[in-house]
Scaffold this active site. Structure first.
Site, PDB file in Angstrom:
ATOM      1  N   GLU A  59      39.417   6.453 -50.462  1.00 34.00           N
ATOM      2  CA  GLU A  59      40.119   5.575 -49.530  1.00 34.00           C
ATOM      3  C   GLU A  59      41.632   5.679 -49.676  1.00 34.00           C
ATOM      4  OE1 GLU A  59      36.038   4.467 -49.259  1.00 34.00           O
ATOM      5  OE2 GLU A  59      37.324   4.800 -51.000  1.00 34.00           O
ATOM      6  N   HIS A 128      29.411  -6.122 -51.458  1.00 34.70           N
ATOM      7  CA  HIS A 128      29.498  -5.578 -50.104  1.00 34.70           C
ATOM      8  C   HIS A 128      29.468  -6.681 -49.054  1.00 34.70           C
ATOM      9  CE1 HIS A 128      29.197  -1.473 -51.506  1.00 34.70           C
ATOM     10  NE2 HIS A 128      28.083  -1.750 -52.148  1.00 34.70           N
TER      11      HIS A 128
END
Length: 326
Positions: A59, A128
């Site tokens: 990322e 998550h």
């Protein structure tokens, strides 16, 4: 035209790619796999690997590449699979994208759009299921969007791409399968103004993103009890549309803020503070907040449901503020 939230986002991406050769999409699995949530399905075949770019699982690396591309004159759309993975790119987003215009004395804009999935309610476990858009709304230099409707899912992207500064778009994972009618001519929308999704006179319900459906359901339930609730969809979390928020509170004299983030240091706290600062004398009761229980989001379905803002909790908060004075 019948469509889903997922298809509306895909249509927005397709239109942007068609309209401007500088636009490209990059991220993990956005190409051959079609996106982890199937948003970019078919775009690789339509636009090719130069404009639909699969990236390594880094990322920090690909958000940094997006910043560089934006500085170089491109209009990148960077997809981060879920908001929790954005934590791996915090340095790029906060220390670079958000600050370069300021630190360059206004010389370098960063026209970058970052899309990511946010929110809980899908049994994905604590790591998550974050709702961290309120964190990002704390950062000067960023514009934060939270499309809750098909129209906004379809229309916010192009407006974001026209912004000369970085824009983060948070798409709640529970909304992708939501279906409905979208006008054939649907296009760019105004991202600077909150929307009144349901007019009312008894109490102002303020929310955004994935909690909007529950808030509207609660408002419908309350209407059967004789409480006419106004529902405001913030749409843009930074900058907040104070005019719409305060105007509604001055009309209804009561407010409940519904935020999937945790209560402490949350976006709901900021909104409550602004109401207190600017509309205190209009209030007939203290501002109530409905937030996620302050614990890691549980995996077990019944516990996850209990932890998140739900219709019954929202309705109970409204009854409390309305019942305080009459």
């Amino acid at each position: 035209m019948k469509t889903t939230y997922r298809e509306a986002v895909r249509a927005a991406l397709r239109e942007a790619l068609q309209r401007d050769d500088r636009v490209f999409l990059m991220g993990e699995d956005v190409g051959r796999y079609g996106g982890s949530f199937a948003v970019s399905l078919g775009l690789l075949e339509e636009f090719g690997p130069e404009r639909i770019r699969d990236t390594p699982l880094s990322e920090s690396g690909f958000v940094g590449a997006g910043i560089g591309a934006a500085l170089g004159g491109m209009r990148p759309v960077v997809e981060i699979m879920t908001v929790n993975f954005s934590l791996l790119a915090l340095d790029q987003i906060i220390n670079n994208a958000a600050t370069l215009l300021h630190m360059s004395g206004g010389q370098f804009n960063v026209p970058l759009v970052v899309r990511m999935t946010t929110g809980a309610g899908r049994q994905l476990g604590a790591q998550h299921s974050h709702s961290l858009e309120g964190w990002y709304a704390h950062i000067p230099g960023l514009r934060i969007l939270a499309p809750a409707t098909l129209e906004d899912a379809r229309g916010m992207l192009w407006t974001a791409l026209e912004d000369p500064d970085p824009v983060l778009i948070f798409e709640h994972g529970s909304l992708y399968n939501v279906a409905g009618d979208l006008p054939d001519g649907a296009g760019p929308v105004n991202i600077g103004k909150a929307a009144v999704r349901r007019p009312g006179t008894a109490v102002t319900l303020i929310t955004y993103g994935g909690t909007l459906p529950a808030v509207l359901d609660a408002a419908d339930q309350l209407a059967l009890e004789g409480t006419d609730a106004e529902v405001i969809d913030l749409r843009t979390l930074r900058p907040l549309d104070e005019v719409t928020i305060l105007g509604s509170v001055e009309k209804t004299h009561r407010a409940v803020v519904v935020d999937e983030g945790w209560r402490s240091g949350s976006l709901s706290a900021e909104i409550s503070a602004r109401i207190g600062e600017h509309a205190f004398y209009a209030l007939d009761a203290p501002v109530e907040r409905v937030c996620t229980v302050e614990a890691p989001v549980p995996y077990a379905k019944h516990l996850e449901v209990a932890a998140l803002p739900a219709v019954d909790r929202i309705a109970a908060a409204v009854r409390k503020v309305v019942g305080t004075h009459g």
